[in-house]
Design a protein around this motif. Structure first.
Motif, PDB file in Angstrom:
ATOM      1  N   PRO A  34       0.806  -1.223   0.000  1.00 37.81           N
ATOM      2  CA  PRO A  34       0.000   0.000   0.000  1.00 37.81           C
ATOM      3  C   PRO A  34       0.842   1.278   0.000  1.00 37.81           C
ATOM      4  O   PRO A  34       0.293   2.375   0.067  1.00 37.81           O
ATOM      5  N   PRO A  36       2.193   4.537  -0.742  1.00 35.69           N
ATOM      6  CA  PRO A  36       1.551   5.460  -1.684  1.00 35.69           C
ATOM      7  C   PRO A  36       2.506   6.298  -2.534  1.00 35.69           C
ATOM      8  O   PRO A  36       2.096   7.326  -3.074  1.00 35.69           O
ATOM      9  N   HIS A 283      -7.160  -2.950 -12.859  1.00 36.40           N
ATOM     10  CA  HIS A 283      -7.058  -2.120 -11.664  1.00 36.40           C
ATOM     11  C   HIS A 283      -7.741  -0.799 -11.976  1.00 36.40           C
ATOM     12  O   HIS A 283      -7.263  -0.033 -12.826  1.00 36.40           O
ATOM     13  N   SER A 285      -8.080   2.073 -10.723  1.00 38.08           N
ATOM     14  CA  SER A 285      -7.398   3.365 -10.574  1.00 38.08           C
ATOM     15  C   SER A 285      -6.263   3.538 -11.563  1.00 38.08           C
ATOM     16  O   SER A 285      -5.617   4.582 -11.601  1.00 38.08           O
ATOM     17  N   THR A 303      -0.518   6.386  -5.878  1.00 41.67           N
ATOM     18  CA  THR A 303      -0.933   6.442  -4.470  1.00 41.67           C
ATOM     19  C   THR A 303      -1.607   5.152  -3.999  1.00 41.67           C
ATOM     20  O   THR A 303      -1.861   4.990  -2.801  1.00 41.67           O
ATOM     21  N   LYS A 304      -1.891   4.228  -4.923  1.00 38.92           N
ATOM     22  CA  LYS A 304      -2.517   2.955  -4.554  1.00 38.92           C
ATOM     23  C   LYS A 304      -1.488   1.863  -4.295  1.00 38.92           C
ATOM     24  O   LYS A 304      -1.844   0.700  -4.089  1.00 38.92           O
TER      25      LYS A 304
END
Length: 312
Positions: A34, A36, A283, A285, A303-304
């Motif tokens: 995670p 970011p 995905h 995003s 950021t993901k």
């Protein structure tokens, strides 16, 4: 009887041709971080480098199911690119000559010691002991890194245009500028020269070279530029995606495409004039960057965070 056998053989042949369009490999997610800051991602052996404008983190892949942070760095000016040398030397690029890189002691890690060199450029590519550094405003510089960790300038090259992206494949450098594609001859490394160009490309931003094809991402359009004859590069295919292209990596008969909204597309490019989608990793995003290493695909998702995919 002979007619029935012929019909069966024709049906079998048609079935084989149909199945040849499918991928016999599978995409499987094995890890997601995670963190970011993963706008960009690179891989060098057992190390993964993820970074954005200000931060760079180095992960060890000794256990690919659970990568561990080796160290991290903070840049006082935006990072434009990163290149690696061996396992503990980094070239960090920015537009500011006075940029300062600070190691993040707060990570409390006890990994290897890294040597960091700063370069003033937009993009950098390493080929053996040569570094090719491109500038958005004033062209290309070539450095020798064989004699010292400090790059020694060998040549500069500019024809009143900057370089947006490049791939080095000695004795050629394939480059994108504001007008399109340019082929640069570096047979004499101290005197680069333009061999050919194709200025039919609008808004080309990303480049990846595979055999005699330069693949260019321009918005949502993928272009195949044949460079069999360097002095006469010609566009032989255009393929439109549903979203803009963020990154391209070519390997063998496959092209890996990172898209802004729909994730990763894996394309069959065995015939560059007739390409097709063979696999994907969705995905919502979007994916911002790609790195390939063996049977694994590394994806930056800004950021993901970032992903490790197994592809075999």
């Amino acid at each position: 009887m002979a007619r029935k056998r012929s019909v069966l053989l024709a049906a079998l042949l048609l079935s084989c041709l149909t199945l040849s369009g499918f991928d016999d490999k599978f995409v499987r997610q094995v890890y997601h971080s995670p963190n970011p800051i993963a706008r960009n991602i690179k891989c060098n052996g057992e190390l993964v480098y993820v970074y954005n404008d200000w931060y760079l983190y180095v992960y060890s892949l000794a256990n690919i199911w659970n990568p561990v942070i080796e160290t991290g760095f903070l840049s006082t000016y935006p990072i434009t690119d990163v290149e690696t040398l061996a396992q503990n030397q980094l070239f960090i690029c920015s537009h500011e000559p006075a940029n300062y890189i600070t190691e993040l002691d707060s990570l409390n890690t006890f990994g290897r010691i890294y040597t960091v060199q700063r370069l003033t450029c937009t993009k950098v590519k390493r080929e053996g002991t040569l570094l090719y550094a491109s500038h958005r405003d004033n062209g290309l510089e070539i450095y020798d890194i064989s004699k010292s960790v400090y790059p020694q300038l060998l040549a500069g090259f500019s024809e009143n245009w900057g370089v947006i992206d490049l791939e080095a494949r000695y004795p050629e450098v394939h480059a994108l500028n504001d007008f399109g594609y340019v082929n640069i001859d570096v047979t004499d490394i101290t005197h680069p020269r333009t061999v050919g160009s194709n200025y039919e490309i609008v808004d080309g931003k990303i480049l990846s070279v595979n055999r005699n094809i330069a693949w260019v991402g321009a918005g949502s359009t993928l272009l195949a530029v044949e460079v069999t004859y360097p002095d006469k590069p010609v566009i032989i295919n255009r393929y439109r995606f549903s979203a803009d292209i963020n990154a391209i990596e070519a390997r063998g008969n496959e092209l890996f495409i990172a898209l802004t909204t729909s994730g990763l597309k894996i394309m069959d490019i065995a015939n560059p004039r007739k390409i097709s989608e063979k696999n994907q990793f969705y995905h919502k995003s979007g994916i911002t960057s790609i790195a390939l290493e063996g049977d694994y695909i590394y994806l930056g998702a800004d950021t993901k965070g970032w992903f490790v995919l197994e592809y075999r």
